[in-house]
Design a protein around this motif. Structure first.
Motif, PDB file in Angstrom:
ATOM      1  N   UNK A  67       0.938  -1.070  -0.057  1.00 34.81           N
ATOM      2  CA  UNK A  67      -0.048  -0.118  -0.181  1.00 34.81           C
ATOM      3  C   UNK A  67       0.834   1.139  -0.162  1.00 34.81           C
ATOM      4  N   UNK A  68       1.844   1.312   0.919  1.00 38.00           N
ATOM      5  CA  UNK A  68       2.735   2.528   0.970  1.00 38.00           C
ATOM      6  C   UNK A  68       3.799   2.813  -0.386  1.00 38.00           C
ATOM      7  N   UNK A  69       3.949   1.757  -0.862  1.00 33.93           N
ATOM      8  CA  UNK A  69       4.872   1.890  -2.136  1.00 33.93           C
ATOM      9  C   UNK A  69       3.797   2.387  -3.353  1.00 33.93           C
ATOM     10  N   UNK A  70       2.724   1.925  -3.233  1.00 34.88           N
ATOM     11  CA  UNK A  70       1.623   2.476  -4.433  1.00 34.88           C
ATOM     12  C   UNK A  70       1.436   3.917  -4.139  1.00 34.88           C
ATOM     13  N   UNK A  71       1.181   4.243  -2.910  1.00 36.60           N
ATOM     14  CA  UNK A  71       1.052   5.665  -2.549  1.00 36.60           C
ATOM     15  C   UNK A  71       2.223   6.538  -2.794  1.00 36.60           C
ATOM     16  N   UNK A  72       3.463   6.064  -3.145  1.00 37.47           N
ATOM     17  CA  UNK A  72       4.567   6.781  -3.607  1.00 37.47           C
ATOM     18  C   UNK A  72       4.885   8.026  -2.576  1.00 37.47           C
ATOM     19  N   UNK A  73       4.971   7.865  -1.282  1.00 36.04           N
ATOM     20  CA  UNK A  73       5.239   8.991  -0.733  1.00 36.04           C
ATOM     21  C   UNK A  73       6.302   9.767  -0.970  1.00 36.04           C
ATOM     22  N   UNK A  74       6.768  11.121  -0.967  1.00 34.54           N
ATOM     23  CA  UNK A  74       7.766  11.837  -1.396  1.00 34.54           C
ATOM     24  C   UNK A  74       8.253  12.456   0.060  1.00 34.54           C
ATOM     25  N   UNK A  75       7.193  12.646   0.788  1.00 34.11           N
ATOM     26  CA  UNK A  75       7.652  13.562   2.087  1.00 34.11           C
ATOM     27  C   UNK A  75       8.549  12.741   2.907  1.00 34.11           C
ATOM     28  N   UNK A  76       9.836  12.956   3.662  1.00 32.22           N
ATOM     29  CA  UNK A  76      10.659  12.499   4.184  1.00 32.22           C
ATOM     30  C   UNK A  76      10.066  11.816   5.482  1.00 32.22           C
ATOM     31  N   UNK A  77       9.252  12.602   6.395  1.00 34.96           N
ATOM     32  CA  UNK A  77       9.195  12.443   7.649  1.00 34.96           C
ATOM     33  C   UNK A  77       7.850  11.275   7.600  1.00 34.96           C
TER      34      UNK A  77
END
Length: 122
Positions: free
Chosen positions: A51-61
């Motif tokens: 799920x997290x990989x699919x959301x592709x977060x850019x924010x470091x925190x």
């Protein structure tokens, strides 16, 4: 790494550890064969990682909190390796083989399911 990053990782890892211990001590699933609670934790972690990989977060925190903190503490690779070692010591080679295959294949399937579901809902 600054102090804020360390606090974020500690915060995420605290929740990951608490949830892992709760699941390992309280969850009993019987599907006709014995699944180790450590494997269940790894399946759940793989699903959330997908799920997290699919959301592709850019924010470091968010990455520190979720990947390094929560999932790093929640998943239990060292426990998985220890279980394999115990099976090897006990001479249960077939069970060791099937436990290894179960953990690798089902963890990947859980990861892909989480990833695929997020691609559908995006």
């Amino acid at each position: 790494m600054d102090i804020n990053s360390i606090i974020i990782v500690l915060f995420g890892s605290s929740f990951g550890l608490i949830l892992r211990i709760f699941i390992q001590n309280n969850l009993k699933i019987n599907l006709g064969f014995n699944i180790q609670n450590t494997s269940i934790v790894n399946f759940i972690a793989s699903f959330f990682l997908g799920i997290l990989v699919a959301l592709n977060f850019i924010h470091n925190k968010i990455l520190l909190l979720s990947y390094a903190g929560f999932l790093g503490s929640f998943s239990t690779f060292s426990s998985f390796i220890y279980q394999l070692f115990v099976l090897l010591q006990q001479g249960k080679l077939m069970r060791l083989f099937f436990h290894y295959i179960e953990a690798i294949i089902l963890s990947f399937c859980c990861f892909y399911l989480g990833y695929y579901l997020m691609q559908i809902f995006k």
